[in-house]
Motif scaffolding. Sequence first.
Motif, PDB file in Angstrom:
ATOM      1  N   LEU A  76     -49.670  30.371  57.628  1.00 41.64           N
ATOM      2  CA  LEU A  76     -49.401  31.241  58.104  1.00 41.64           C
ATOM      3  C   LEU A  76     -50.103  32.399  57.628  1.00 41.64           C
ATOM      4  O   LEU A  76     -50.134  32.538  56.648  1.00 41.64           O
ATOM      5  N   ASN A  77     -50.695  33.585  58.507  1.00 43.65           N
ATOM      6  CA  ASN A  77     -50.978  34.297  58.270  1.00 43.65           C
ATOM      7  C   ASN A  77     -49.911  35.403  58.550  1.00 43.65           C
ATOM      8  O   ASN A  77     -49.502  35.834  59.979  1.00 43.65           O
ATOM      9  N   LEU A  78     -49.903  35.963  57.297  1.00 38.10           N
ATOM     10  CA  LEU A  78     -48.362  37.364  57.870  1.00 38.10           C
ATOM     11  C   LEU A  78     -49.194  38.140  57.471  1.00 38.10           C
ATOM     12  O   LEU A  78     -49.313  38.837  56.788  1.00 38.10           O
ATOM     13  N   ILE A  79     -49.020  39.294  58.876  1.00 41.65           N
ATOM     14  CA  ILE A  79     -49.198  40.889  58.950  1.00 41.65           C
ATOM     15  C   ILE A  79     -47.557  41.301  59.073  1.00 41.65           C
ATOM     16  O   ILE A  79     -46.699  41.390  59.886  1.00 41.65           O
ATOM     17  N   ASP A  80     -47.328  41.802  57.704  1.00 41.88           N
ATOM     18  CA  ASP A  80     -46.343  43.226  57.118  1.00 41.88           C
ATOM     19  C   ASP A  80     -46.496  44.421  57.771  1.00 41.88           C
ATOM     20  O   ASP A  80     -47.289  45.396  57.386  1.00 41.88           O
ATOM     21  N   ALA A  81     -46.323  44.790  58.782  1.00 41.36           N
ATOM     22  CA  ALA A  81     -46.348  46.308  60.005  1.00 41.36           C
ATOM     23  C   ALA A  81     -45.402  47.087  59.076  1.00 41.36           C
ATOM     24  O   ALA A  81     -44.213  46.461  59.003  1.00 41.36           O
ATOM     25  N   PRO A  82     -45.564  48.330  59.042  1.00 42.57           N
ATOM     26  CA  PRO A  82     -44.413  49.004  59.333  1.00 42.57           C
ATOM     27  C   PRO A  82     -43.334  49.682  59.720  1.00 42.57           C
ATOM     28  O   PRO A  82     -43.764  48.810  61.023  1.00 42.57           O
ATOM     29  N   GLY A  83     -42.377  49.753  59.290  1.00 47.22           N
ATOM     30  CA  GLY A  83     -41.072  50.294  59.867  1.00 47.22           C
ATOM     31  C   GLY A  83     -40.850  51.540  60.753  1.00 47.22           C
ATOM     32  O   GLY A  83     -40.045  51.736  61.727  1.00 47.22           O
ATOM     33  N   HIS A  84     -42.055  52.796  60.154  1.00 46.75           N
ATOM     34  CA  HIS A  84     -40.316  53.993  60.231  1.00 46.75           C
ATOM     35  C   HIS A  84     -41.595  54.745  61.447  1.00 46.75           C
ATOM     36  O   HIS A  84     -42.704  53.906  61.969  1.00 46.75           O
ATOM     37  N   SER A  85     -41.525  54.753  62.601  1.00 46.69           N
ATOM     38  CA  SER A  85     -41.895  55.653  64.021  1.00 46.69           C
ATOM     39  C   SER A  85     -42.870  56.400  63.872  1.00 46.69           C
ATOM     40  O   SER A  85     -44.018  56.128  64.439  1.00 46.69           O
ATOM     41  N   ASP A  86     -43.086  57.281  62.854  1.00 45.49           N
ATOM     42  CA  ASP A  86     -44.234  57.864  62.107  1.00 45.49           C
ATOM     43  C   ASP A  86     -45.759  56.799  62.478  1.00 45.49           C
ATOM     44  O   ASP A  86     -46.621  57.123  62.878  1.00 45.49           O
ATOM     45  N   PHE A  87     -45.538  55.653  62.243  1.00 48.68           N
ATOM     46  CA  PHE A  87     -46.322  54.707  61.526  1.00 48.68           C
ATOM     47  C   PHE A  87     -46.814  53.482  62.545  1.00 48.68           C
ATOM     48  O   PHE A  87     -46.900  52.413  62.448  1.00 48.68           O
ATOM     49  N   LEU A  88     -45.939  54.036  64.223  1.00 45.92           N
ATOM     50  CA  LEU A  88     -46.065  53.267  65.024  1.00 45.92           C
ATOM     51  C   LEU A  88     -46.919  52.594  65.117  1.00 45.92           C
ATOM     52  O   LEU A  88     -47.799  51.725  66.219  1.00 45.92           O
ATOM     53  N   SER A  89     -48.735  53.433  65.713  1.00 46.75           N
ATOM     54  CA  SER A  89     -49.756  53.037  65.793  1.00 46.75           C
ATOM     55  C   SER A  89     -49.929  51.483  64.538  1.00 46.75           C
ATOM     56  O   SER A  89     -50.699  50.982  65.148  1.00 46.75           O
ATOM     57  N   GLU A  90     -49.726  51.678  63.682  1.00 43.97           N
ATOM     58  CA  GLU A  90     -49.970  50.941  62.494  1.00 43.97           C
ATOM     59  C   GLU A  90     -49.565  49.266  63.764  1.00 43.97           C
ATOM     60  O   GLU A  90     -49.811  48.022  63.745  1.00 43.97           O
ATOM     61  N   VAL A  91     -48.396  49.335  64.139  1.00 46.22           N
ATOM     62  CA  VAL A  91     -47.639  48.184  64.687  1.00 46.22           C
ATOM     63  C   VAL A  91     -48.282  47.430  65.950  1.00 46.22           C
ATOM     64  O   VAL A  91     -48.077  46.275  65.785  1.00 46.22           O
ATOM     65  N   GLU A  92     -48.721  48.718  66.196  1.00 48.63           N
ATOM     66  CA  GLU A  92     -49.290  48.213  67.879  1.00 48.63           C
ATOM     67  C   GLU A  92     -50.513  47.917  67.728  1.00 48.63           C
ATOM     68  O   GLU A  92     -50.562  46.981  69.091  1.00 48.63           O
TER      69      GLU A  92
END
Length: 655
Positions: A76-92
């Motif tokens: 399992l390669n786990l990718i933990d993305a930010p939760g705050h909306s200002d960093f939504l580009s990291e999530v996408e």
Amino acid sequence: METPVQRKKLNLGIVAHADAGKTTLTEQILYLAGAVRAAGSVDDGTASTDTLAVERERGISVRTACASVFWKGVKLNLIDAPGHSDFLSEVERSLSVLDAAVLVISSVEGIQPQTRQLAESLKNAGLPCLLFFNKCDRAGSRSAAVLQEAEKLFGKPVLPLNAVLEEGTERCAVQPLSLTEGERLERSVLACAEEPLLELLLTSEEEAARALPEALGRAVGEARVLPALFGASKYGTGVGELLDAAAEYLQEAEAPGGEFCARVYKVEHDPIMGKAAYVRLFSGSLRNRQAVRCAGETEEKVTRIRCVSGKRLEDAEQVEANDIAVLYGLSSVRSGDVLGTAPEGLREYRLCEPLMLAKAEPENPEQQRKLVEALQLLCEEDPSLQLEWNREKQEAWVRVTGRIQLEVLEGLLMERWGLRVSFGKPSVIYRETPRKCAEGFEAYLAPKPCWAVVKFMLEPLPRGSGVQYESKVSPGRLPYRYQAHVETALFRALSQGLHGWEVTDMKVTLTDGESHHVHTHPLDFFVATPMALMDGLRAAGTKLLEPIVRLQLDAPEEYLGKTISLLTAHRGVFESPELRDGYFCLTALVPAAETFDFPVEFAVATAGKGSCGSRFSHYEDCPEGMGEERERLGPDPLDRPRFILAARSALTQGD
């Protein structure tokens, strides 16, 4: 230590609304799988995936983190993305490289604004998803009700795989549920919605039970069904069951044959080894010292390959399709780039729209150059951050998605470069569009040698249309090479209109053009085109467009009146609120200029009990008398003599 036998590998994202317990869950997974000796704590600043000082100080994730574990033969390669909306580009960006995701939902707060946005992104990406209902140990946990909310949100069946015991207490525990017994078998079969399985259920429940796991695997893999688990990540409760479900129901992506292709989802700058590009391979393989094509243009050689093992990086000679790797030696690469040849159907992502513009000033003016270099590196790491340099005034301006991002930037610049930087009062990023149809013309015939004649027709388009370009000039009138110069120069010139903002929602038609076989310099049309465009915009006039933000607001029902009054005061347009269990959920469209202080005002209006999420929606006409002008960067094409002099000097230096 003996290397475990690998049955399959999965790239699994962990996403959530801020404070839902996402990073705590990641820490418990690392601990349970043996990757760390003790689970870190967000509150204590010991989370192993929060590597930046600003993350540990604030207790929030601002950058995507990666770790790797083995669980029952599955890597399992786990990718933990930010939760705050200002960093939504990291999530996408993370969603574009995942095989599946775990959406963490607080069983106390329920479906929060950012949860809705993540659910929308997951549905648009067609990603398989597991739901983890966290904080079942907390007082006020209402797991059954929140599960129903999630089922309504996704519009798909949600299948619980365990049940909560002693919910709302520290003694909270979970027990597994069988999907093949009694009414649960019928619910599971109906959720899969496969006709052969439904027929089996009518003829033989035993045969239906035997066929269910395979059918459920297909349904989960096609994102038709969402397995759900309950737990309390603080104590590791339910984490093992979550890993079991991932190993059983999620499938490794089929790697297409053919040429090498990978996407860069994260970029870091190592002080010793230089730029590090985190990539997911979609096809082919990659060996150390191999040359790869970056962003479809230049080729660069990979000087080192490393793979994630636990939370560490280890050297590797070769990586294959579906691997996560860290590549060194690619100096031109940026986050979001595709390396190699992209196969058909490669998942894309939507970059967040920067809505704010602010000037960055170092405490020590002599460090201005160092500041610009640091910001350029940060822009390579995060494409949602954009740097603009005013050469004449020696000023650095940054485009960001929100105020939290500005505050984090201050911390990053201090932590990594020792720069004390302050940001001026941010302005909303407006756009311009022509008010009416008009012609633009320029005959650039002196001082010799030069000869370039350009004529445009400018036409307004509906909102959201962008810029459309068309040429109606024959190559006999204006050779194709000069027409190509016109098109390139036009789109560059559209970055600044009459008011200093980007011009959009307009059709530009090249209706005439002329060159001279002796006097035309190869770059004359790069000089003439901006002047012709601005001539047309001056004749048409332009009006400002302002960005509109979609707000998702949740709060106890007693604060609905205050919330509506607050939205009305901020020029908000909203739909009828949805009421459930004493809470309201309200969606509103609010001009971005009105949202700078809105989260604080909303928190005050709801006594701190409200939850607010935001995302860019669209641009629309700015009311007359509102909006801001922006000082132009560089010479103005309407100041013809000065512009020609500056343009010719720049082009000569470029030669």
